[in-house]
Design a protein around this motif. Structure first.
Motif, short mmCIF file in Angstrom:
data_model
loop_
_atom_site.label_atom_id
_atom_site.label_comp_id
_atom_site.label_asym_id
_atom_site.label_seq_id
_atom_site.Cartn_x
_atom_site.Cartn_y
_atom_site.Cartn_z
N ARG A 153 -64.06 -25.28 8.10
CA ARG A 153 -63.60 -24.49 7.28
C ARG A 153 -64.32 -24.63 6.11
O ARG A 153 -64.26 -25.46 4.95
CB ARG A 153 -62.35 -24.75 6.47
N VAL A 154 -64.65 -23.39 5.61
CA VAL A 154 -65.23 -22.92 4.15
C VAL A 154 -64.86 -22.88 3.12
O VAL A 154 -63.26 -23.21 3.86
CB VAL A 154 -65.98 -21.90 4.37
N PHE A 155 -64.75 -22.82 1.94
CA PHE A 155 -64.19 -21.95 0.95
C PHE A 155 -64.39 -20.58 0.76
O PHE A 155 -65.69 -20.57 0.63
CB PHE A 155 -64.44 -22.63 -0.43
N ASN A 156 -63.37 -19.85 1.10
CA ASN A 156 -62.87 -18.72 1.15
C ASN A 156 -63.19 -17.54 0.00
O ASN A 156 -61.95 -17.97 -0.53
CB ASN A 156 -62.66 -18.01 2.48
N VAL A 182 -57.88 -16.43 1.71
CA VAL A 182 -57.91 -17.87 2.09
C VAL A 182 -56.15 -17.14 2.09
O VAL A 182 -55.26 -17.26 1.33
CB VAL A 182 -58.11 -18.62 1.65
N LEU A 183 -55.98 -18.32 3.46
CA LEU A 183 -54.25 -19.08 3.84
C LEU A 183 -54.01 -19.72 4.37
O LEU A 183 -55.15 -20.71 3.78
CB LEU A 183 -53.39 -18.13 5.00
N PRO A 184 -52.63 -20.80 2.97
CA PRO A 184 -52.34 -21.75 2.84
C PRO A 184 -52.29 -22.92 4.25
O PRO A 184 -52.52 -22.08 5.45
CB PRO A 184 -51.46 -22.19 2.62
N LYS A 185 -53.45 -23.92 3.81
CA LYS A 185 -53.66 -24.40 5.66
C LYS A 185 -52.63 -25.26 6.17
O LYS A 185 -52.21 -24.54 7.38
CB LYS A 185 -54.09 -25.69 5.26
N PRO A 186 -52.12 -25.36 5.32
CA PRO A 186 -49.57 -25.99 6.36
C PRO A 186 -49.57 -24.89 7.11
O PRO A 186 -48.71 -24.76 8.12
CB PRO A 186 -49.35 -26.21 5.21
N VAL A 187 -49.54 -23.81 6.60
CA VAL A 187 -48.67 -22.22 6.88
C VAL A 187 -50.12 -22.13 8.46
O VAL A 187 -49.63 -21.93 9.62
CB VAL A 187 -49.21 -20.88 6.12
N LEU A 188 -51.18 -22.29 8.57
CA LEU A 188 -52.28 -21.75 9.67
C LEU A 188 -51.62 -22.99 10.70
O LEU A 188 -51.94 -22.71 11.73
CB LEU A 188 -53.64 -21.66 9.27
N ALA A 230 -54.10 -20.25 -2.37
CA ALA A 230 -53.85 -20.94 -1.37
C ALA A 230 -56.02 -21.18 -1.63
O ALA A 230 -55.37 -22.16 -0.60
CB ALA A 230 -54.39 -20.14 -0.37
N MET A 231 -56.02 -20.83 -2.86
CA MET A 231 -57.37 -21.95 -3.28
C MET A 231 -57.48 -22.94 -3.09
O MET A 231 -56.41 -22.98 -4.39
CB MET A 231 -58.64 -20.49 -3.35
#
Length: 358
Positions: free
Chosen positions: A4-7, A14-20, A337-338
């Motif tokens: 994953r990149v830093f968007n 960007v959305l929180p990784k735990p949410v995804l 979410a960053m």
């Protein structure tokens, strides 16, 4: 690209990784229902639970008082540019503070439905936010409209303006990043695609006393009263986005809510601005007293060098740093979410780029 990149996109963002990850686990079979949220009826009991969770979660996160109603609508902030005057400009006059690209668009849209009085304008460069003393307010205005955070130029209101008329605020790009006294507002709206959920959902928080004043030409789908009466389900709502909002609110609560997020966002922005203020190459666009902690705009002074920076950053997994076409330069959007790792990686690259091009 395998990782994953830093968007740093201004939105969708960007959305929180735990949410995804949670959405990924539930994608095919939500809560043993045998189907995806994207497939279920918005009238079904299982979706009603999701809807209620998102609504109660947002009410808790922002301490929304019982005097106000939360609506889950569609059309983005752009539709609200018309919905607000259609619903609230009954006497034909409203104040608008124009401090960026989108408040300018909102004011121009409102002119179709009544008289717009420009309470303040900081264009064309939009480097600053006007002080309270600089606001020229109309005694007969139905409301004062402002945009809390300006994504294109990177400025943010550091105070809530005082006015005798109801406050209407576009909080699309800084909602849920800090506590808000909702009781001070007649209406708050926000597109979800920056701090809340994927694009497609628009949140409106309205003082119920303001509902039912719409112009006769207002379409039913744009009437706040009709949407309140139908609990946001006059038509099929953006079900998946509402589900994603519910997950994002759970994540936000798990890290300490908006108070904790305010501290995190301040730390993120302070790191970047500290570098920019001491840089011999990069210059921030916004005045120091008006800087946004969500969207940091900066440039090198050379359009060619700006383009090279964006290109080399993308090759390092730091993407969407190109500034808006209206403003130029670069823009780093540091939404909720960053991760701090993304900020550190950006600063590290900026230092490296500066050393190699000075």
């Amino acid at each position: 690209m395998s990782e994953r990149v830093f968007n740093f996109s201004a939105g969708p963002s960007v959305l929180p990784k735990p949410v995804l990850e949670k959405a990924q686990r539930d994608l095919l079979n939500y809560n043993a229902s045998g189907m995806s949220v994207m497939e279920m009826s918005h009238r079904s009991p299982v979706f009603q639970e999701i809807f209620d969770s998102a609504k109660s979660g947002l009410k808790e996160a922002l301490s929304v008082p019982d005097t106000h109603e939360i609506l889950f609508l569609q059309g983005g902030a752009t539709l609200q540019f018309a919905s607000v005057p259609m619903n609230l400009m009954k006497s034909g006059c409203a104040d608008y503070a124009v401090t960026g690209n989108f408040s300018d668009k909102a004011a121009k849209e409102a002119e179709k439905y009544g008289t717009v009085h420009i309470a303040a304008s900081t264009g064309p460069e939009f480097r600053a936010i006007p002080a309270q003393k600089d606001l020229s307010l109309s005694p007969d205005a139905e409301y004062l409209y402002y945009c809390a955070n300006n994504t294109v130029f990177g400025t943010e209101w550091q105070y809530v303006p005082e006015t005798s008329s109801p406050l209407v605020c576009d909080m699309s790009s800084n909602i849920l990043s800090k506590p808000v006294d909702v009781s001070r507002y007649g209406l708050i709206f926000a597109g979800a695609q920056k701090n809340m959920a994927p694009a497609g959902l628009t949140v409106v928080i309205i003082d119920k006393a303001l509902a039912g004043r719409e112009l006769a030409i207002t379409p039913k789908i744009m009437s706040y009263k009709v949407n309140i009466d139908n609990d946001s389900m006059l038509n099929t709502p953006p079900c998946w986005c509402i589900y994603m909002l519910s997950l994002t609110l759970e994540w936000l609560k798990s890290i300490g809510g908006v108070k904790a997020m305010q501290e995190i966002k301040h730390e993120r922005a302070a790191k970047v601005y500290d570098f920019l203020d001491n840089s011999s190459m990069f210059t921030p666009h916004a005045d120091k007293t008006s800087r946004s902690e969500m969207n940091i705009t900066f440039r090198t002074g050379s359009s060619e060098l700006d383009a090279q920076f964006v290109k080399e950053a993308a090759a390092r997994g730091l993407i969407n740093l190109k500034g808006h076409k209206v403003a130029g330069g670069m823009r780093a959007s540091l939404y909720n979410a960053m991760p701090m790792e993304g900020v550190d990686a950006l600063i590290s690259f900026m230092k490296e780029f500066e050393l190699s091009h000075v």
